[in-house]
Design a protein around this motif. Sequence first.
Motif, PDB file in Angstrom:
ATOM      1  N   PRO B  62       0.819  -1.216   0.000  1.00 55.05           N
ATOM      2  CA  PRO B  62       0.000   0.000   0.000  1.00 55.05           C
ATOM      3  C   PRO B  62       0.852   1.265   0.000  1.00 55.05           C
ATOM      4  O   PRO B  62       2.039   1.224   0.302  1.00 55.05           O
ATOM      5  CB  PRO B  62      -0.814  -0.113   1.290  1.00 55.05           C
ATOM      6  N   SER B  63       0.220   2.385  -0.346  1.00 58.41           N
ATOM      7  CA  SER B  63       0.917   3.672  -0.379  1.00 58.41           C
ATOM      8  C   SER B  63       1.465   4.015   0.997  1.00 58.41           C
ATOM      9  O   SER B  63       0.801   3.805   2.004  1.00 58.41           O
ATOM     10  CB  SER B  63      -0.065   4.749  -0.838  1.00 58.41           C
ATOM     11  N   GLY B  64       2.702   4.494   1.029  1.00 62.28           N
ATOM     12  CA  GLY B  64       3.308   4.889   2.296  1.00 62.28           C
ATOM     13  C   GLY B  64       3.932   3.740   3.051  1.00 62.28           C
ATOM     14  O   GLY B  64       4.365   3.903   4.185  1.00 62.28           O
ATOM     15  N   LYS B  67       8.090   1.371   0.168  1.00 62.27           N
ATOM     16  CA  LYS B  67       8.685   0.707  -1.001  1.00 62.27           C
ATOM     17  C   LYS B  67       9.747   1.584  -1.658  1.00 62.27           C
ATOM     18  O   LYS B  67      10.877   1.145  -1.902  1.00 62.27           O
ATOM     19  CB  LYS B  67       7.592   0.373  -2.042  1.00 62.27           C
ATOM     20  N   SER B  68       9.353   2.835  -1.944  1.00 62.22           N
ATOM     21  CA  SER B  68      10.309   3.747  -2.581  1.00 62.22           C
ATOM     22  C   SER B  68      11.522   3.934  -1.697  1.00 62.22           C
ATOM     23  O   SER B  68      12.666   3.851  -2.153  1.00 62.22           O
ATOM     24  CB  SER B  68       9.669   5.106  -2.823  1.00 62.22           C
ATOM     25  N   THR B  69      11.280   4.185  -0.435  1.00 67.13           N
ATOM     26  CA  THR B  69      12.387   4.438   0.486  1.00 67.13           C
ATOM     27  C   THR B  69      13.350   3.259   0.488  1.00 67.13           C
ATOM     28  O   THR B  69      14.566   3.439   0.471  1.00 67.13           O
ATOM     29  CB  THR B  69      11.847   4.693   1.900  1.00 67.13           C
ATOM     30  N   MET B  70      12.810   2.040   0.469  1.00 65.60           N
ATOM     31  CA  MET B  70      13.690   0.881   0.508  1.00 65.60           C
ATOM     32  C   MET B  70      14.577   0.820  -0.731  1.00 65.60           C
ATOM     33  O   MET B  70      15.792   0.663  -0.617  1.00 65.60           O
ATOM     34  CB  MET B  70      12.894  -0.406   0.638  1.00 65.60           C
TER      35      MET B  70
HETATM   36  N1  LIG Z   1      11.916  12.698   2.835  1.00 63.73           N
HETATM   37  C1  LIG Z   1      10.976  12.246   3.698  1.00 63.73           C
HETATM   38  N2  LIG Z   1      10.836  12.821   4.909  1.00 63.73           N
HETATM   39  C2  LIG Z   1       9.906  12.389   5.786  1.00 63.73           C
HETATM   40  N3  LIG Z   1       9.052  11.384   5.543  1.00 63.73           N
HETATM   41  C3  LIG Z   1       9.132  10.767   4.350  1.00 63.73           C
HETATM   42  C4  LIG Z   1      10.089  11.177   3.374  1.00 63.73           C
HETATM   43  N4  LIG Z   1       9.918  10.396   2.273  1.00 63.73           N
HETATM   44  C5  LIG Z   1       8.912   9.548   2.576  1.00 63.73           C
HETATM   45  N5  LIG Z   1       8.444   9.763   3.818  1.00 63.73           N
HETATM   46  C6  LIG Z   1       7.386   9.000   4.473  1.00 63.73           C
HETATM   47  O1  LIG Z   1       7.823   7.683   4.567  1.00 63.73           O
HETATM   48  C7  LIG Z   1       6.766   6.778   4.298  1.00 63.73           C
HETATM   49  C8  LIG Z   1       7.160   5.836   3.198  1.00 63.73           C
HETATM   50  O2  LIG Z   1       7.311   6.559   1.999  1.00 63.73           O
HETATM   51  P1  LIG Z   1       7.579   5.856   0.619  1.00 63.73           P
HETATM   52  O3  LIG Z   1       7.653   6.936  -0.400  1.00 63.73           O
HETATM   53  O4  LIG Z   1       8.740   4.968   0.730  1.00 63.73           O
HETATM   54  O5  LIG Z   1       6.255   5.016   0.411  1.00 63.73           O
HETATM   55  P2  LIG Z   1       5.841   4.160  -0.842  1.00 63.73           P
HETATM   56  O6  LIG Z   1       5.628   2.791  -0.349  1.00 63.73           O
HETATM   57  O7  LIG Z   1       6.804   4.354  -1.946  1.00 63.73           O
HETATM   58  O8  LIG Z   1       4.441   4.801  -1.186  1.00 63.73           O
HETATM   59  P3  LIG Z   1       3.818   5.181  -2.630  1.00 63.73           P
HETATM   60  O9  LIG Z   1       3.158   3.960  -3.127  1.00 63.73           O
HETATM   61  O10 LIG Z   1       2.832   6.257  -2.281  1.00 63.73           O
HETATM   62  O11 LIG Z   1       4.932   5.660  -3.486  1.00 63.73           O
HETATM   63  C9  LIG Z   1       5.561   7.619   3.977  1.00 63.73           C
HETATM   64  O12 LIG Z   1       4.753   7.675   5.111  1.00 63.73           O
HETATM   65  C10 LIG Z   1       6.112   8.970   3.673  1.00 63.73           C
HETATM   66  O13 LIG Z   1       5.212   9.949   4.086  1.00 63.73           O
END
Ligand SMILES: Nc1ncnc2c1ncn2[C@@H]1O[C@H](COP(=O)(O)OP(=O)(O)OP(=O)(O)O)[C@@H](O)[C@H]1O
Lengths: 378, 269
Positions: B62-64, B67-70
């Motif tokens: 799910p969003s948030g 995934k991207s961060t990893m």
């Molecule tokens: N630079 C940042 N500073 C603070 N919080 C962040 C930052 N980048 C992401 N987050 C938070 O970290 C969490 C994970 O973000 P991430 O972008 O990795 O999610 P995601 O799984 O890729 O979601 P999506 O499907 O929406 O792209 C989210 O709650 C986001 O708000």
Amino acid sequence: MAEMTPTGGAPADSFRPIPPRPPPSSAVGPVRWVRENLVSSPLNVLLTAIGLYLIWLIVPPLIDWALVSADFFGSSSDDCTSDGACWVFVGARFQFFIYGFYPDPERWRVNIMFLMLAAFLVPQFLPGTPAVVRKWLGIFGLTLYPLITAVLLLGGVFGLPAVETGKWGGLMLTLVLSYVGIVAALPIGILLALGRRSHMPIIRTICVMFIELWRGVPLISVLFMASVMLPLFLPEGVNFDKLLRALIGIVMFQSAYMAEVIRGGLQGIPKGQYEAAAALGLGYWRATGLIILPQALKMVIPGIVNTFIALFKDTTLVLIIGLFDILGAVQASIVDPAWGRVAVEGYVFAAFCFWVFCFGMSQYSQGLERKLHTGHKR
Amino acid sequence: MTDIISMQDPNGLVDGHPVDHHVGAEAMIQITDMNKWFGSFHVLRDINLTVHKGERIVVCGPSGSGKSTMIRCVNRLEEHQAGSIVVDGIELTEDVKKIDMIRREVGMVFQHFNLFPHLTVLENCVLSPIWVRKEPRRQAEERAMALLERVKIPEQALKYPGQLSGGQQQRVAIARALCMNPKLMLFDEPTSALDPEMIKEVLDVMVQLAESGMTMVCVTHEMGFAKTVADRVVFMDSGQVVEQAPPSEFFTNPKSDRTRLFLSQILKH
Ligand SMILES: Nc1ncnc2c1ncn2[C@@H]1O[C@H](COP(=O)(O)OP(=O)(O)OP(=O)(O)O)[C@@H](O)[C@H]1O
Ligand SMILES: [Mg+2]
């Protein structure tokens, strides 16, 4: 419906494009322009009438003064017999307006400076100049040209008699001040802007302090400091050139402004550009030089040129520390009792010189913006 | 171990079905007990993930969920604070040299393309080979043209990104990453900013890339892509890896009820 289609066999609802027709004459050309811009509403009609009346009131007498009943030829105030402009005055003092007190037999050196300037600037305005030529002329203008000019104007080497900077003046001094100001303020401004966004606290603090210090004081006081106060702080015997001090003051002052203009551009670059550059393995300096700065600078060309134009005109302030730029030269000449009332002619000439250069910069920047435009933003 | 590798067919498919035959292969990415915080927010929690050479991983969740961060931690666009990440035998630390080495081997494709708008398509592609890998311009341009050919847009080479459609831009972004000759490609939702008719042209390129044997980690919601291409699907939620399994297992017989809920939600639409 079917019998209305000329091909007969085609289905009734087949799509046929309507051929384009020219717009009605009220929507194009001068007629449209007049309708839209001059007489589109009663208020607009009134404004147009007032505008025409003002033009009628101002322009004919102006042309009469400046051209029809003006005196162009002669050598002294006795030749100004009509009641129009006395351009004879400008002609007689022309050398002084251009060279200041630069000694007569050495003025060819200043002419070479002007010629070289024209030689690398004019091709930049011509649409047919190949990009490579443009680039090398630009590099010449930013690097070798200031050095060659410095040697040429100062003299004292290669058998050229030295000419002290106190003798420099007129348009030549204006150009020296603004050229050095522009060429030095841009790179220093870039470094300050980058420094202000640095992740290193020391660098950031230094840049913020520098920018805020110089932006917070008027240029006049910077110049006063440079010319009057600085010598008091320097140790006995150490004394450096007044022009150089003024130049340093102008460069510091303008680079602080430039830094903020460029920072505005840097802030407009999306984070994704930094990330893409990093992901491709470009380090800080390469990412900055190849990706970030080209885009940031392009975005703030109007602001940069604005700063350049302001700088160009601000150089007149050196008058108050006893340097005679073109405005100073005009001002010194119009008080000459031998000429009577020629102040307007002198100021008009000075204003015209400033306008030519500032308009040139403005045109150049617009051309540059058009050239660097690379399709719609997404 | 060697005979396992020699038995693989180049597409990693046996009877048309992907199999997890990479277990014995060398690891391309080895993430061990990795944790990351944004300020006080614990985004990634005890992540353990191994990606073998030649393996195709799809990451969903799910969003948030992080995934991207990893995947951004893998090439150090984000810094992790605990645990270790080893990419192709190089451990990611503060050491800038090591980060540079890893970035040279890891290509990344972003959701919003992130092409350089002031450079032409070709210049976008050759920039890094010329400045980072110090290739001669001619050689870099030849390679770039060959890759643009592969993503089926050689005729756009001299245009600027702003003149291309989204799908074309994303294909340029893939070609640009491939120009660095990466050993690993990371994709962060490469199709989610695209109109439906453009998604296919980008997925086609990605499938073709997968078939060529590239190691890939894709964050995507394209479950069709996951089913046909992935060797393994990784499901994340709340900064954790909840489940990882080959697609056949993942879609038909998920172990965790969180996965089941997620699948029922995305398959509804
Ligand atoms: N630079 C940042 N500073 C603070 N919080 C962040 C930052 N980048 C992401 N987050 C938070 O970290 C969490 C994970 O973000 P991430 O972008 O990795 O999610 P995601 O799984 O890729 O979601 P999506 O499907 O929406 O792209 C989210 O709650 C986001 O708000
Ligand atoms: Mg994401």
